[in-house]
Structures are given as C-alpha cells and as structure tokens.
Design a protein around this motif. Structure first.
Motif, mmCIF file in Angstrom:
data_model
loop_
_atom_site.group_PDB
_atom_site.id
_atom_site.type_symbol
_atom_site.label_atom_id
_atom_site.label_comp_id
_atom_site.label_asym_id
_atom_site.label_seq_id
_atom_site.Cartn_x
_atom_site.Cartn_y
_atom_site.Cartn_z
ATOM 1 N N GLU A 162 -31.625 10.329 -46.832
ATOM 2 C CA GLU A 162 -33.049 10.042 -47.039
ATOM 3 C C GLU A 162 -33.895 10.539 -45.860
ATOM 4 O OE1 GLU A 162 -34.916 8.598 -49.381
ATOM 5 O OE2 GLU A 162 -33.345 8.105 -50.826
ATOM 6 N N LEU A 163 -33.320 10.505 -44.664
ATOM 7 C CA LEU A 163 -34.059 10.880 -43.457
ATOM 8 C C LEU A 163 -33.976 12.373 -43.148
ATOM 9 C CD1 LEU A 163 -33.078 7.871 -41.154
ATOM 10 C CD2 LEU A 163 -35.232 8.213 -42.385
ATOM 11 N N GLY A 164 -33.348 13.137 -44.030
ATOM 12 C CA GLY A 164 -33.337 14.585 -43.869
ATOM 13 C C GLY A 164 -32.162 15.153 -43.106
ATOM 14 N N PHE A 165 -31.106 14.364 -42.905
ATOM 15 C CA PHE A 165 -29.898 14.857 -42.252
ATOM 16 C C PHE A 165 -29.012 15.589 -43.253
ATOM 17 C CE2 PHE A 165 -31.295 11.620 -39.373
ATOM 18 C CZ PHE A 165 -30.784 11.947 -38.122
ATOM 19 N N ASN A 166 -28.188 16.487 -42.747
ATOM 20 C CA ASN A 166 -27.175 17.165 -43.549
ATOM 21 C C ASN A 166 -25.790 16.825 -43.010
ATOM 22 O OD1 ASN A 166 -28.923 18.736 -45.317
ATOM 23 N ND2 ASN A 166 -29.423 19.943 -43.501
ATOM 24 N N GLN A 167 -24.852 16.551 -43.922
ATOM 25 C CA GLN A 167 -23.491 16.258 -43.484
ATOM 26 C C GLN A 167 -22.803 17.549 -43.061
ATOM 27 O OE1 GLN A 167 -21.015 13.369 -45.719
ATOM 28 N NE2 GLN A 167 -19.394 14.899 -45.665
ATOM 29 N N GLU A 168 -22.286 17.562 -41.839
ATOM 30 C CA GLU A 168 -21.632 18.734 -41.276
ATOM 31 C C GLU A 168 -20.116 18.592 -41.244
ATOM 32 O OE1 GLU A 168 -23.358 21.506 -40.156
ATOM 33 O OE2 GLU A 168 -25.127 20.537 -41.018
ATOM 34 N N TYR A 169 -19.620 17.349 -41.294
ATOM 35 C CA TYR A 169 -18.183 17.140 -41.071
ATOM 36 C C TYR A 169 -17.786 15.803 -41.654
ATOM 37 C CZ TYR A 169 -13.843 16.583 -38.279
ATOM 38 O OH TYR A 169 -12.545 16.398 -37.860
ATOM 39 N N PHE A 170 -16.621 15.740 -42.281
ATOM 40 C CA PHE A 170 -16.021 14.492 -42.736
ATOM 41 C C PHE A 170 -14.521 14.699 -42.792
ATOM 42 C CE2 PHE A 170 -14.624 11.997 -46.643
ATOM 43 C CZ PHE A 170 -14.399 10.831 -45.933
ATOM 44 N N SER A 171 -13.801 14.064 -41.857
ATOM 45 C CA SER A 171 -12.363 14.271 -41.803
ATOM 46 C C SER A 171 -11.755 13.269 -40.836
ATOM 47 C CB SER A 171 -12.040 15.705 -41.353
ATOM 48 O OG SER A 171 -10.653 15.966 -41.468
ATOM 49 N N VAL A 172 -10.434 13.361 -40.680
ATOM 50 C CA VAL A 172 -9.756 12.600 -39.640
ATOM 51 C C VAL A 172 -9.880 13.386 -38.347
ATOM 52 C CG1 VAL A 172 -7.562 11.682 -38.829
ATOM 53 C CG2 VAL A 172 -8.138 11.549 -41.258
ATOM 54 N N ASP A 173 -10.441 12.761 -37.331
ATOM 55 C CA ASP A 173 -10.576 13.405 -36.034
ATOM 56 C C ASP A 173 -9.234 13.277 -35.315
ATOM 57 O OD1 ASP A 173 -11.172 14.149 -33.400
ATOM 58 O OD2 ASP A 173 -13.256 13.549 -33.634
ATOM 59 N N VAL A 174 -8.495 14.377 -35.228
ATOM 60 C CA VAL A 174 -7.139 14.334 -34.681
ATOM 61 C C VAL A 174 -7.126 14.033 -33.191
ATOM 62 C CG1 VAL A 174 -6.205 15.878 -36.436
ATOM 63 C CG2 VAL A 174 -7.130 16.844 -34.328
ATOM 64 N N ASN A 175 -8.252 14.230 -32.500
ATOM 65 C CA ASN A 175 -8.285 13.934 -31.072
ATOM 66 C C ASN A 175 -8.152 12.439 -30.798
ATOM 67 O OD1 ASN A 175 -8.791 16.610 -29.899
ATOM 68 N ND2 ASN A 175 -10.722 16.507 -31.009
ATOM 69 N N ILE A 176 -8.743 11.617 -31.649
ATOM 70 C CA ILE A 176 -8.766 10.180 -31.376
ATOM 71 C C ILE A 176 -8.312 9.334 -32.565
ATOM 72 C CG2 ILE A 176 -10.522 10.294 -29.582
ATOM 73 C CD1 ILE A 176 -12.595 9.599 -31.678
ATOM 74 N N ASN A 177 -7.841 9.976 -33.631
ATOM 75 C CA ASN A 177 -7.247 9.263 -34.755
ATOM 76 C C ASN A 177 -8.184 8.254 -35.411
ATOM 77 O OD1 ASN A 177 -4.654 10.525 -34.710
ATOM 78 N ND2 ASN A 177 -4.138 9.302 -32.902
ATOM 79 N N VAL A 178 -9.385 8.712 -35.738
ATOM 80 C CA VAL A 178 -10.321 7.912 -36.530
ATOM 81 C C VAL A 178 -10.934 8.814 -37.591
ATOM 82 C CG1 VAL A 178 -10.897 6.339 -34.641
ATOM 83 C CG2 VAL A 178 -12.276 8.368 -35.005
ATOM 84 N N VAL A 179 -11.471 8.194 -38.622
ATOM 85 C CA VAL A 179 -12.200 8.952 -39.643
ATOM 86 C C VAL A 179 -13.627 9.161 -39.134
ATOM 87 C CG1 VAL A 179 -13.061 8.967 -42.007
ATOM 88 C CG2 VAL A 179 -10.780 8.075 -41.505
ATOM 89 N N THR A 180 -14.085 10.408 -39.206
ATOM 90 C CA THR A 180 -15.365 10.770 -38.594
ATOM 91 C C THR A 180 -16.262 11.491 -39.583
ATOM 92 O OG1 THR A 180 -14.345 10.983 -36.405
ATOM 93 C CG2 THR A 180 -16.463 12.076 -36.725
#
Length: 306
Positions: A162-180
């Motif tokens: 709604e605020l005009g952002f675009n999603q650039e990334y959605f995955s498991v961040d292998v550096n720190i083992n979280v979903v990002t």
C-alpha cells in the motif's frame, strides 16, 4: 469486506485484506518455516475469494481516524527533504550505542482490550512511514506463533505494498538461518529505503548472530538519512513446549547479552566491513561472525528459569 465507516486508507485496506490462515503446523528449522510461509502466502488469494473465510479484522472497527492521521503523516514525509544528521561524524561505538538506544518494539502487553489490534497496526505503520526520512535499512524482527501472529506479518506485507514498496527478496537467509523478506522503495533524493522482515521459527533457537545481524555498526549506515534501525514487532506470548515460559523473558535475555557483546566488538574491531573503505564484506565472516556465534545464553536462561 467494507468498513462500517466511510474513510478507508492504507492501514484499513491492508488490514481488511488479511484472512486468517488455515495452514497448520510448526516449523523446526528455517527451511520448514519458509515452506509454511510459502503455503500461507499462496493460500491468501484463495481465502479472499471465499465468503466463509475468516477475516482478521471485524467489520465494526473504525479506521477513519487512524488512516486520516496516517495520510497526513505520509503527506508530511513526502513534502519534506530527508532528515540530515546534525552530527558530521561518529565512531563505531557511538553508532552502536545510538542504534541500541533506538531499538524499538511494537509488541503489546497482553492486556485484554478489544481495540489493541488497531493500536498495534497504527504503531507499525507509523514506524515504517516515519523511518523513511532517516533510515536506509529498517530491520523488523518477528517470531512465528499461531494464526494471529501470521496475520500480523501478512498485514505488514500488505501495508508495504500500500505504501509503494516492491518486494525484492523472499527466501531463507543462509547467513543467519531465518526467513527473510526485503521490500524496497526509492526515495526521491536519498536513494533506496529497505524494510527487512526477519521471521524466526523458535525463540529458543535464536542465536546472537541472528539478533546482531542487523545491529553491527557500519560506517555507510551511521548517519541520517542512511541510518540502520531495528525493532521487534511481532511475537507470541508463550514459548513452544513444556513447561510454559514467556517469550518476552527469553527474548529480553538474548537481546541484552547480544547488544552488550556487539558494543564490545565495535570497540575492538571498529566498523563492520560493508564493502567500502572498511574492507570487503567477507571480513565479517572472519571477525564478527565467529565471535557472535560463540555467544551462549544457557547460563542466563537457566538462572532466569530458577
């Protein structure tokens, strides 16, 4: 879902389009959590087309004043130049202390007031909107809970759109083992503004590296309008398993210890490398990451439990 009242802006629209997920199951690692989130996101369009799907917000909630206020804040932010820092130079320890002092939260205490949801939505929206003037990177930490916690994350994703952002990334961040998730919006005169959402699957499994990843002092992110900021914005009340434990007690211990260590590392190492004059980003792997990985919480958590 249409509101019972006439005015419907970004917060109300973002909330009204969330449906309570029917996807069940708890994750025991980041890969499983990513699959759970993917299933939740895939399900939302289907639920929105079903008349019997459960809406997250009630029809009788009045968003008119909240959205009237948020639209005024958005207009003010867009009409003003970026906030230039009054400081001309800071050191890594000062930068870390400043970030620590501004580490925020939108997690509300569990006082049973029916309208808490709107106050939470308002605080999250205000944080994201106003940070645009001074931040380049805003890290928002969430902890996977039940369907209501899932709805909070879904609301944030809708709100960013709604605020005009675009999603650039959605995955498991292998550096720190979280979903990002990484959402980005271009600012007219000061470059990109990134909102980074990190979903942790279990408070017991959160490490110092996961907490500290978005807190290490970087020279390029030390002055406004390119600050690095972080907040904990969504978490369940209780931990998984027995005996019953409060999530906030575990998170508070881990946050306190991690922030103390990062301040000491800033004093010892100086700026965390960001690919510029302070060295290639790879140097983080040889200095900062091993030291953060070595931090343990067991003794403090056991003392708290006893």
């Amino acid at each position: 879902l249409m509101p019972a009242y006439g005015y419907f802006g970004p917060v109300g629209r973002a909330a009204a389009s969330v449906r309570v997920p029917t996807v069940k199951g708890t994750a025991t690692n980041p890969q499983e959590l990513f699959k759970v989130w993917q299933a939740i996101l895939d399900e939302q369009p289907l639920l929105q087309s079903q008349r019997d799907a459960v809406h997250w917000v009630r029809h009788d909630l009045d968003y008119s004043e909240i959205d009237f206020g948020m639209d005024a804040v958005i207009a003010q932010v867009r009409s003003q130049p970026p906030r230039e820092d009054s400081r001309t130079d800071v050191g890594p320890v000062e930068c870390m202390k400043f970030s620590k002092a501004h580490l925020g939260t939108c997690v509300l205490a569990t006082v049973h007031c029916p309208g808490w949801l709107m106050n939470w939505q308002q605080s999250v929206a205000y944080l994201i909107i106003t940070s645009e003037r001074s931040c380049r990177d805003l890290y928002l930490h969430t902890l996977k809970g039940g369907p209501m916690c899932d709805c909070e994350v879904l609301f944030i994703l809708n709100l960013l759109q709604e605020l005009g952002f675009n999603q650039e990334y959605f995955s498991v961040d292998v550096n720190i083992n979280v979903v990002t998730w990484i959402w980005m919006k271009q600012r007219p005169s000061s470059g990109p503004y990134l909102v980074v959402i990190r979903s942790h699957f279990n408070a017991d499994a959160i490490t110092a590296l996961q907490v500290g990843w978005g807190m290490m002092p970087q020279r390029s992110l030390s002055l406004s309008p390119n600050l690095l900021r972080a907040a904990v914005i969504s978490a369940p009340v209780t931990m998984l398993g027995d005996p019953p434990r409060r999530v906030d007690e575990v998170l508070n211990i881990k946050l306190k210890i991690t922030l103390q260590h990062i301040e000491k590392l800033a004093d010892e190492f100086g700026w965390a490398p960001d690919g510029g004059d302070d060295g290639p980003f790879e140097l983080i792997k040889t200095k900062w990451i091993p030291r953060l990985d070595a931090i343990t919480f067991d003794a403090d958590l056991n003392d708290n439990a006893s």
